[in-house]
Design a protein around this motif. Structure first.
Motif, PDB file in Angstrom:
ATOM      1  N   UNK A  93       4.734 -11.953   2.544  1.00  0.00           N
ATOM      2  CA  UNK A  93       6.285 -12.380   2.574  1.00  0.00           C
ATOM      3  C   UNK A  93       6.399 -13.562   3.328  1.00  0.00           C
ATOM      4  N   UNK A  94       5.280 -13.916   4.231  1.00  0.00           N
ATOM      5  CA  UNK A  94       5.542 -15.218   5.402  1.00  0.00           C
ATOM      6  C   UNK A  94       5.737 -16.453   4.615  1.00  0.00           C
TER       7      UNK A  94
ATOM      8  N   UNK B  95       3.043   1.937   7.624  1.00  0.00           N
ATOM      9  CA  UNK B  95       2.987   0.318   6.943  1.00  0.00           C
ATOM     10  C   UNK B  95       4.193  -0.027   6.797  1.00  0.00           C
ATOM     11  N   UNK B  96       4.322  -1.470   6.965  1.00  0.00           N
ATOM     12  CA  UNK B  96       5.510  -2.143   6.402  1.00  0.00           C
ATOM     13  C   UNK B  96       5.842  -1.867   4.962  1.00  0.00           C
ATOM     14  N   UNK B  97       7.220  -1.515   4.640  1.00  0.00           N
ATOM     15  CA  UNK B  97       7.551  -1.281   3.210  1.00  0.00           C
ATOM     16  C   UNK B  97       7.921  -2.867   2.448  1.00  0.00           C
ATOM     17  N   UNK B  98       8.638  -2.905   1.363  1.00  0.00           N
ATOM     18  CA  UNK B  98       8.823  -4.050   0.698  1.00  0.00           C
ATOM     19  C   UNK B  98       9.879  -4.684   1.384  1.00  0.00           C
ATOM     20  N   UNK B 102      10.294  -8.618   3.370  1.00  0.00           N
ATOM     21  CA  UNK B 102      11.122  -9.559   2.981  1.00  0.00           C
ATOM     22  C   UNK B 102      12.181 -10.136   3.883  1.00  0.00           C
ATOM     23  N   UNK B 103      12.084  -9.538   5.216  1.00  0.00           N
ATOM     24  CA  UNK B 103      12.453  -9.787   6.509  1.00  0.00           C
ATOM     25  C   UNK B 103      12.386 -11.350   6.831  1.00  0.00           C
ATOM     26  N   UNK B 104      13.032 -12.156   7.508  1.00  0.00           N
ATOM     27  CA  UNK B 104      12.653 -13.336   7.986  1.00  0.00           C
ATOM     28  C   UNK B 104      11.748 -13.097   9.225  1.00  0.00           C
TER      29      UNK B 104
END
Lengths: 106, 157
Positions: A93-94, B95-98, B102-104
């Motif tokens: 998502x980067x 783990x990071x989730x969706x 999607x975070x900046x």
């Protein structure tokens, strides 16, 4: 292969060129280069990645560091990433937080 | 047919990462994997080796070896990573989730991205502890497309 880092500041644009492989061993040098290149408060940070053949998550963490240090007023450009590096930026998502471009902004 | 493509022992330091990547890259290429699949496999091994160095060994004041081997059995290429650090299963890390993805970047935390990338790139992963050794095994199939990302979803709890 190790990582070669070159930095240049022109006006309000700081440019860092990476050639080689960016991993957990070489990421601290990349981070230092960003800190040095951005001391003059540029409004653009341009990363030339055409010669970067490998990037681990340690490289992503440096991008997070850069974005958090420089704040939202500074635009982050990623120039000409190779396909696997672009793939990593997309999967994580980067790509939503950086400008991915084919050549350096003028 | 089973073939051992390459195997070597490394000191568990970050400076060993380029040589570990070279071993896996050369072995996986010789086994006939396509370049994109090779890259994903190399990335997976790099991320796990980094975790083993930092979280298995260094965080606990330990030093020791990382053994990496690449082998091939029919259409399956297998990379095995073994170490003598404390019991440590990288795949058990959160783990990071969706929503995280999607975070900046300004709002991101830095954890878990490496393991996420590792699981995106390989078809199967398994972890076991035998005696005093950790054993992580990655498997990719020459017949399957490289970007299934199937491994992590099954390995996750």
């Amino acid at each position: 292969m190790s990582l070669e880092i070159a930095s240049a500041v022109t006006g309000s644009t700081a440019t860092i060129t990476l050639v080689g492989e960016l991993d957990a061993a070489s990421a601290p040098a990349f981070r230092e280069a960003i800190e040095k290149a951005t001391t003059g408060a540029p409004n653009r940070l341009v990363l030339e990645l055409g010669g970067l053949s490998f990037m681990a998550s340690a490289g992503l963490r440096v991008l997070i560091f850069a974005k958090q240090k420089l704040g939202t007023g500074v635009s982050l450009y990623v120039v000409a990433p190779q396909a696997p590096v672009l793939d990593t930026l997309e999967k994580t998502g980067f790509v939503q937080s950086v400008y991915v471009v084919a050549s350096a902004p003028t | 047919m089973t073939r051992a493509m390459a195997a070597s022992r490394f000191d568990a330091t970050l400076d060993a990462l380029p040589a570990i990547r070279d071993l896996v890259r050369n072995g996986a290429t010789a086994a006939g994997l396509d370049p994109a699949t090779v890259y994903h496999l190399v990335l997976a091994v790099d991320e796990f080796a980094t975790n083993i160095v930092l979280h298995g060994y260094a965080e606990n004041g330990l030093t020791g070896p990382i053994d990496v081997s690449v082998g091939q059995h029919d259409d399956v290429v297998r990379v095995v990573i073994e170490d003598d650090a404390v019991p440590f299963d990288p795949s058990a890390r959160p783990l990071p989730d969706d929503a995280d993805l999607h975070k900046p970047l300004q709002e991101r935390s830095v954890g878990g991205l490496g393991i996420l990338l590792a699981f995106e790139g390989v078809h199967e992963h398994s972890y076991s502890r035998t005696g005093d050794r950790n054993r992580n095994e990655f498997r990719v199939s020459r017949a399957a497309p490289s970007q299934t990302g199937a491994a992590g979803r099954h390995a996750l709890r």
